[in-house]
Design a protein around this motif. Sequence first.
Motif, PDB file in Angstrom:
ATOM      1  N   PRO A 188       0.838  -1.213   0.000  1.00 51.73           N
ATOM      2  CA  PRO A 188       0.000   0.000   0.000  1.00 51.73           C
ATOM      3  C   PRO A 188       0.869   1.258   0.000  1.00 51.73           C
ATOM      4  O   PRO A 188       1.955   1.287   0.583  1.00 51.73           O
ATOM      5  CB  PRO A 188      -0.796  -0.123   1.303  1.00 51.73           C
ATOM      6  CG  PRO A 188      -0.814  -1.581   1.603  1.00 51.73           C
ATOM      7  CD  PRO A 188       0.497  -2.112   1.110  1.00 51.73           C
ATOM      8  N   LYS A 189       0.367   2.274  -0.646  1.00 54.60           N
ATOM      9  CA  LYS A 189       1.104   3.528  -0.760  1.00 54.60           C
ATOM     10  C   LYS A 189       0.626   4.564   0.250  1.00 54.60           C
ATOM     11  O   LYS A 189       1.383   5.467   0.640  1.00 54.60           O
ATOM     12  CB  LYS A 189       0.912   4.086  -2.191  1.00 54.60           C
ATOM     13  CG  LYS A 189       1.703   5.327  -2.505  1.00 54.60           C
ATOM     14  CD  LYS A 189       1.481   5.733  -3.973  1.00 54.60           C
ATOM     15  CE  LYS A 189       2.325   6.943  -4.343  1.00 54.60           C
ATOM     16  NZ  LYS A 189       2.102   7.340  -5.763  1.00 54.60           N
ATOM     17  N   LEU A 190      -0.629   4.431   0.678  1.00 53.78           N
ATOM     18  CA  LEU A 190      -1.254   5.480   1.499  1.00 53.78           C
ATOM     19  C   LEU A 190      -2.108   4.847   2.595  1.00 53.78           C
ATOM     20  O   LEU A 190      -2.813   3.863   2.362  1.00 53.78           O
ATOM     21  CB  LEU A 190      -2.131   6.358   0.602  1.00 53.78           C
ATOM     22  CG  LEU A 190      -2.918   7.500   1.243  1.00 53.78           C
ATOM     23  CD1 LEU A 190      -1.971   8.563   1.806  1.00 53.78           C
ATOM     24  CD2 LEU A 190      -3.877   8.120   0.237  1.00 53.78           C
ATOM     25  N   TYR A 219       7.343   0.961   6.469  1.00 54.15           N
ATOM     26  CA  TYR A 219       6.818   0.461   5.191  1.00 54.15           C
ATOM     27  C   TYR A 219       6.723   1.542   4.116  1.00 54.15           C
ATOM     28  O   TYR A 219       6.096   1.312   3.078  1.00 54.15           O
ATOM     29  CB  TYR A 219       5.438  -0.165   5.414  1.00 54.15           C
ATOM     30  CG  TYR A 219       5.470  -1.367   6.327  1.00 54.15           C
ATOM     31  CD1 TYR A 219       6.082  -2.554   5.926  1.00 54.15           C
ATOM     32  CD2 TYR A 219       4.912  -1.301   7.603  1.00 54.15           C
ATOM     33  CE1 TYR A 219       6.124  -3.653   6.767  1.00 54.15           C
ATOM     34  CE2 TYR A 219       4.941  -2.406   8.453  1.00 54.15           C
ATOM     35  CZ  TYR A 219       5.555  -3.572   8.030  1.00 54.15           C
ATOM     36  OH  TYR A 219       5.596  -4.665   8.864  1.00 54.15           O
ATOM     37  N   ASN A 220       7.339   2.690   4.347  1.00 60.63           N
ATOM     38  CA  ASN A 220       7.302   3.793   3.381  1.00 60.63           C
ATOM     39  C   ASN A 220       5.859   4.108   2.987  1.00 60.63           C
ATOM     40  O   ASN A 220       5.489   4.136   1.808  1.00 60.63           O
ATOM     41  CB  ASN A 220       8.131   3.457   2.146  1.00 60.63           C
ATOM     42  CG  ASN A 220       8.444   4.696   1.317  1.00 60.63           C
ATOM     43  OD1 ASN A 220       8.591   5.792   1.867  1.00 60.63           O
ATOM     44  ND2 ASN A 220       8.526   4.540   0.011  1.00 60.63           N
ATOM     45  N   LEU A 221       5.030   4.359   3.994  1.00 62.23           N
ATOM     46  CA  LEU A 221       3.589   4.528   3.837  1.00 62.23           C
ATOM     47  C   LEU A 221       3.217   5.976   4.142  1.00 62.23           C
ATOM     48  O   LEU A 221       3.440   6.461   5.248  1.00 62.23           O
ATOM     49  CB  LEU A 221       2.886   3.579   4.817  1.00 62.23           C
ATOM     50  CG  LEU A 221       1.400   3.313   4.733  1.00 62.23           C
ATOM     51  CD1 LEU A 221       1.039   2.649   3.405  1.00 62.23           C
ATOM     52  CD2 LEU A 221       0.981   2.414   5.895  1.00 62.23           C
ATOM     53  N   MET A 222       2.679   6.690   3.166  1.00 64.50           N
ATOM     54  CA  MET A 222       2.197   8.046   3.418  1.00 64.50           C
ATOM     55  C   MET A 222       0.899   7.992   4.221  1.00 64.50           C
ATOM     56  O   MET A 222       0.126   7.040   4.102  1.00 64.50           O
ATOM     57  CB  MET A 222       1.971   8.791   2.099  1.00 64.50           C
ATOM     58  CG  MET A 222       3.234   9.094   1.321  1.00 64.50           C
ATOM     59  SD  MET A 222       2.916  10.031  -0.199  1.00 64.50           S
ATOM     60  CE  MET A 222       2.055   8.801  -1.180  1.00 64.50           C
ATOM     61  N   ASP A 250       7.004  14.068   8.901  1.00 60.86           N
ATOM     62  CA  ASP A 250       7.869  13.452   7.889  1.00 60.86           C
ATOM     63  C   ASP A 250       7.086  12.517   6.968  1.00 60.86           C
ATOM     64  O   ASP A 250       7.521  12.250   5.849  1.00 60.86           O
ATOM     65  CB  ASP A 250       8.986  12.639   8.560  1.00 60.86           C
ATOM     66  CG  ASP A 250       9.888  13.494   9.428  1.00 60.86           C
ATOM     67  OD1 ASP A 250      10.075  14.678   9.095  1.00 60.86           O
ATOM     68  OD2 ASP A 250      10.397  12.967  10.439  1.00 60.86           O
ATOM     69  N   VAL A 251       5.938  12.018   7.458  1.00 60.34           N
ATOM     70  CA  VAL A 251       5.257  10.951   6.712  1.00 60.34           C
ATOM     71  C   VAL A 251       3.838  11.298   6.281  1.00 60.34           C
ATOM     72  O   VAL A 251       3.236  10.540   5.508  1.00 60.34           O
ATOM     73  CB  VAL A 251       5.206   9.646   7.543  1.00 60.34           C
ATOM     74  CG1 VAL A 251       6.609   9.143   7.844  1.00 60.34           C
ATOM     75  CG2 VAL A 251       4.414   9.841   8.831  1.00 60.34           C
TER      76      VAL A 251
END
Length: 435
Positions: A188-190, A219-222, A250-251
């Motif tokens: 997932p991206k977001l 998980y580099n999740l916005m 930051d996220v």
Amino acid sequence: MSLSIPISHLALRRMTNDPAFQVDTAQRVKRLPPYLFGKINKRIYEKRTAGDDVIELGMGNPTDPPQDLVIEKLTEAAQDPRNHRYSKSNGIASLRREVGAKYFKKYGVRIDPESEAIVCLGSKEGFSHMCLALMGPGDTAVVPAPYFPVHVYAVALAGANAISLDVSNSDKFLSDIAYTCETLYPKPKLLILCYPHNPSAVVVEQAFYDEVVKLAKRYNLMVISDFAYADVAFDGYKPPSFLASEGAIDVGVEFTTMSKGYNMAGWRVGFCCGNREMIQALATIKGYYDYGMFQAIQIAAIMALRHTDAAVEQQSLIYQSRRDALCDGLSRLGWQDARPKAGMFVWQPIPEPWRSRMSTMDFAMMLLEEGNVAVSPGSGFGPAGEGFLRMSLVENEARLRQAVRQIRACLKEAEGKYNEVEGAAFAPAAVESQS
């Protein structure tokens, strides 16, 4: 003497509904399901047109007005010819500074008004355009279930996919997010959050957001936090801001609005604060779509943010009294006490035997048709909402008590009819067994 009026080719085509011309809408529109609340809204209109007094507990549309000084400032600002020109799509600097001041005073969060804050035409518009800025085909967003419709459909309109996870247990929700990120490919991206949650009224503490930030970085999740009910809370509970957790900026970003606590729903004043790259992406989209909010409204919003803190707190007390009036009344009917800690809604389980007898939509329609009380069926917020009603607190206490009386009378009459039908169904078999 007759008067002949020529009919244009366009008008003639509309009158004849030429089947040769087909409108092929975009795939993004075709992906949207039928609007579940449309049937209820249409029936409310029909009943009111016929003279019925329908008590509206479905939509969270505030009935109280803004403070007088805010309206007076709007009137004054509207008299200035300079305020009738195009405004900046990201909002005037003074309003963005005032939003930053509120974040610092209320949550201890420092916001750069130049790069980390933007004004939206209501938080719903901002949220939808943020999804358009961040998502596309092949992308996936995690959303809470049950879900506020725009949290899913703004993702769909951006061409992306949504996975909904049960929000009722916060620890399990966090665990499910991690599991989804571990097992889904591509990840997932977001992550979309909404606390106090609409519709279920679930609330969290700051520690929850601390864990969200850790997950987002792992998980580099916005993250998008929809903080629409920041200003409406009860019994001493104070809704935390996502941005108050270390590393949150930051996220992700957070959307807030003046629709609820400030009673400015129709003014369409919302804000997005947080990660500057995400803010810039939203600003880019808005730059193509709009010329900003009417400047007189922005000036009046500054006055509201600067001078009406006490009124916002008083409005929460008003909603708390309405909550108690509604929940006390429903409890006397034998319904479960579903008293929320925050927000403008009661997320009410449908009591037995009705929950087993009919769908949530049918139950809501019965209350509307027979009781003249309009509620939102939980199924309108996805499968996780089946078996629940969302009931708003926008009516005054007297109207809410009247709504309870009408619900009681409606269900009593319906129970009588149901028993008659059941009795008729069993009567022939009983007679036959005696013969």
